[in-house]
Design a protein around this motif. Structure first.
Motif, PDB file in Angstrom:
ATOM      1  N   VAL A  28       0.858  -1.181   0.000  1.00  0.00           N
ATOM      2  CA  VAL A  28       0.000   0.000   0.000  1.00  0.00           C
ATOM      3  C   VAL A  28       0.897   1.233   0.000  1.00  0.00           C
ATOM      4  O   VAL A  28       1.696   1.421   0.914  1.00  0.00           O
ATOM      5  N   LEU A  29       0.765   2.060  -1.031  1.00  0.00           N
ATOM      6  CA  LEU A  29       1.596   3.263  -1.146  1.00  0.00           C
ATOM      7  C   LEU A  29       0.790   4.551  -0.955  1.00  0.00           C
ATOM      8  O   LEU A  29       1.335   5.642  -1.132  1.00  0.00           O
ATOM      9  N   ASP A  30      -0.470   4.425  -0.586  1.00  0.00           N
ATOM     10  CA  ASP A  30      -1.249   5.614  -0.261  1.00  0.00           C
ATOM     11  C   ASP A  30      -0.618   6.312   0.942  1.00  0.00           C
ATOM     12  O   ASP A  30      -0.126   5.648   1.865  1.00  0.00           O
ATOM     13  N   LEU A  31      -0.639   7.638   0.938  1.00  0.00           N
ATOM     14  CA  LEU A  31      -0.080   8.385   2.058  1.00  0.00           C
ATOM     15  C   LEU A  31      -1.088   8.432   3.201  1.00  0.00           C
ATOM     16  O   LEU A  31      -2.280   8.660   2.986  1.00  0.00           O
ATOM     17  N   LYS A  32      -0.591   8.253   4.417  1.00  0.00           N
ATOM     18  CA  LYS A  32      -1.469   8.188   5.582  1.00  0.00           C
ATOM     19  C   LYS A  32      -2.145   9.530   5.803  1.00  0.00           C
ATOM     20  O   LYS A  32      -1.485  10.568   5.884  1.00  0.00           O
ATOM     21  N   PRO A  33      -3.468   9.550   5.914  1.00  0.00           N
ATOM     22  CA  PRO A  33      -4.177  10.809   6.150  1.00  0.00           C
ATOM     23  C   PRO A  33      -3.976  11.306   7.575  1.00  0.00           C
ATOM     24  O   PRO A  33      -3.690  10.523   8.485  1.00  0.00           O
ATOM     25  N   ALA A  34      -4.162  12.605   7.736  1.00  0.00           N
ATOM     26  CA  ALA A  34      -3.976  13.207   9.056  1.00  0.00           C
ATOM     27  C   ALA A  34      -5.129  12.871   9.992  1.00  0.00           C
ATOM     28  O   ALA A  34      -4.943  12.796  11.216  1.00  0.00           O
ATOM     29  N   GLN A  35      -6.324  12.678   9.435  1.00  0.00           N
ATOM     30  CA  GLN A  35      -7.499  12.429  10.242  1.00  0.00           C
ATOM     31  C   GLN A  35      -7.953  10.984  10.120  1.00  0.00           C
ATOM     32  O   GLN A  35      -7.654  10.306   9.136  1.00  0.00           O
ATOM     33  N   ALA A  36      -8.674  10.542  11.126  1.00  0.00           N
ATOM     34  CA  ALA A  36      -9.213   9.193  11.110  1.00  0.00           C
ATOM     35  C   ALA A  36     -10.265   9.060  10.018  1.00  0.00           C
ATOM     36  O   ALA A  36     -10.796  10.051   9.520  1.00  0.00           O
ATOM     37  N   SER A  37     -10.572   7.832   9.649  1.00  0.00           N
ATOM     38  CA  SER A  37     -11.560   7.572   8.618  1.00  0.00           C
ATOM     39  C   SER A  37     -12.929   8.084   9.032  1.00  0.00           C
ATOM     40  O   SER A  37     -13.248   8.177  10.218  1.00  0.00           O
ATOM     41  N   SER A  38     -13.752   8.424   8.036  1.00  0.00           N
ATOM     42  CA  SER A  38     -15.108   8.861   8.326  1.00  0.00           C
ATOM     43  C   SER A  38     -15.958   7.678   8.757  1.00  0.00           C
ATOM     44  O   SER A  38     -15.572   6.513   8.591  1.00  0.00           O
ATOM     45  N   SER A  39     -17.130   7.968   9.286  1.00  0.00           N
ATOM     46  CA  SER A  39     -18.020   6.906   9.768  1.00  0.00           C
ATOM     47  C   SER A  39     -18.540   6.036   8.631  1.00  0.00           C
ATOM     48  O   SER A  39     -19.025   4.926   8.863  1.00  0.00           O
ATOM     49  N   LEU A  40     -18.427   6.520   7.377  1.00  0.00           N
ATOM     50  CA  LEU A  40     -18.886   5.760   6.220  1.00  0.00           C
ATOM     51  C   LEU A  40     -17.760   5.012   5.516  1.00  0.00           C
ATOM     52  O   LEU A  40     -17.979   4.418   4.465  1.00  0.00           O
ATOM     53  N   ASP A  41     -16.563   5.051   6.097  1.00  0.00           N
ATOM     54  CA  ASP A  41     -15.432   4.311   5.531  1.00  0.00           C
ATOM     55  C   ASP A  41     -15.397   2.931   6.190  1.00  0.00           C
ATOM     56  O   ASP A  41     -14.754   2.727   7.214  1.00  0.00           O
ATOM     57  N   PHE A  42     -16.078   1.996   5.576  1.00  0.00           N
ATOM     58  CA  PHE A  42     -16.232   0.679   6.183  1.00  0.00           C
ATOM     59  C   PHE A  42     -15.062  -0.258   5.902  1.00  0.00           C
ATOM     60  O   PHE A  42     -14.720  -1.103   6.736  1.00  0.00           O
ATOM     61  N   HIS A  43     -14.454  -0.135   4.714  1.00  0.00           N
ATOM     62  CA  HIS A  43     -13.454  -1.120   4.308  1.00  0.00           C
ATOM     63  C   HIS A  43     -12.137  -0.534   3.810  1.00  0.00           C
ATOM     64  O   HIS A  43     -11.113  -1.212   3.889  1.00  0.00           O
ATOM     65  N   THR A  44     -12.146   0.679   3.263  1.00  0.00           N
ATOM     66  CA  THR A  44     -10.892   1.203   2.712  1.00  0.00           C
ATOM     67  C   THR A  44      -9.856   1.406   3.811  1.00  0.00           C
ATOM     68  O   THR A  44      -8.730   0.894   3.725  1.00  0.00           O
ATOM     69  N   GLN A  45     -10.191   2.177   4.843  1.00  0.00           N
ATOM     70  CA  GLN A  45      -9.395   2.287   6.067  1.00  0.00           C
ATOM     71  C   GLN A  45      -7.912   2.567   5.811  1.00  0.00           C
ATOM     72  O   GLN A  45      -7.023   1.922   6.391  1.00  0.00           O
ATOM     73  N   ILE A  46      -7.632   3.517   4.926  1.00  0.00           N
ATOM     74  CA  ILE A  46      -6.241   3.835   4.604  1.00  0.00           C
ATOM     75  C   ILE A  46      -5.485   4.340   5.824  1.00  0.00           C
ATOM     76  O   ILE A  46      -4.282   4.089   5.969  1.00  0.00           O
ATOM     77  N   VAL A  47      -6.159   5.017   6.717  1.00  0.00           N
ATOM     78  CA  VAL A  47      -5.490   5.535   7.910  1.00  0.00           C
ATOM     79  C   VAL A  47      -4.871   4.400   8.736  1.00  0.00           C
ATOM     80  O   VAL A  47      -3.862   4.586   9.419  1.00  0.00           O
TER      81      VAL A  47
END
Length: 244
Positions: A28-47
């Motif tokens: 996984v080469l996505d850059l880590k976001p500064a904020q936690a995932s939204s309540s509608l982010d069920f599976h992507t969970q990049i954070v």
């Protein structure tokens, strides 16, 4: 960091190779976001899945991981281009948009992808997010502007491109058959259908009909790229790339 990434990759690659598996859908080469995932982010969970927010750290760790996989004859897959670190919606279920300007993508989010593509024979997995700065009308996985104009032409990259799962809502809801045709014509080589694997059969029927009617324009180029991969005897073929 390099040692940990290498050890982690070897712990995965050795049993995969022992089973005859020569492809892994990492890193996984996505850059880590500064904020936690939204309540509608069920599976992507990049954070939770991303290595770091710093592009250089992600590049170095991703390269070490990929080279370790290659040393065991396992191909890495870089994901999820064009980067989901700044995307709040979950493409498993919904359409999603990447709002970053092109300069930020080029100088920041895309650095790990471009560097690893230049150093390894890794596959590139293209996500289903819409990139507003390039093609506001289509997900990246279906976008000729992103795949052919940028990755193939601007980057001069002629490696294997694979979609994220075509069962995901962001493209499935657009119609699985037309989305599959559009992805291949955009420059994609492989379509991933994993979650709802039974959809493989209607997609094959759809693509066969599309080929017979002359709708598919890029199959010969994709076949040439796929034939260049040394799937057999992979460990020897990748030894040079793994030690560069």
């Amino acid at each position: 960091m390099i040692e940990r990434a290498t050890a982690y990759a070897l712990a995965q690659a050795k049993p995969l190779a022992a089973l005859g598996i020569n492809l892994n859908f990492s890193p996984v080469l996505d850059l880590k976001p500064a904020q936690a995932s939204s309540s509608l982010d069920f599976h992507t969970q990049i954070v939770k899945r991303a290595i770091a927010a710093d592009a250089e750290i992600v590049t170095q760790a991703g390269l070490a991981y990929s080279r370790a996989l290659l040393s065991q004859g396992v191909l890495p897959t870089l994901k999820h281009f064009p980067g989901l670190g700044s995307v709040s919606d979950d493409t498993h279920h919904f359409s999603a948009r990447l709002h970053l300007p092109l300069t930020t993508l080029q100088q920041h989010d895309w650095r790990p992808f471009r560097h690893l593509l230049s150093q390894t024979p890794a596959l590139l997995m293209v996500a289903h997010v819409v990139v507003d700065a390039i093609d506001p009308d289509l997900p990246a996985s279906l976008s000729h502007k992103l795949i052919t104009d940028i990755v193939r032409k601007d980057w001069q990259h002629d490696g294997i491109l694979i979609t994220d799962d075509m069962s995901m809502g962001a493209v499935y809801n657009l119609g699985l058959c037309p989305s599959s045709i559009r992805a291949l014509n955009a420059g994609i080589d492989l379509l991933l259908i994993a979650y709802d694997w039974e959809k493989v059969y209607p997609v094959l029927d759809c693509l066969q009909a599309a080929q017979q009617s002359g709708q598919l324009k890029t199959l010969q180029s994709s076949q040439a790229r796929l034939q260049q991969l040394p799937w057999k005897n992979a460990k020897i073929g990748f030894q040079k790339a793994a030690t560069q």
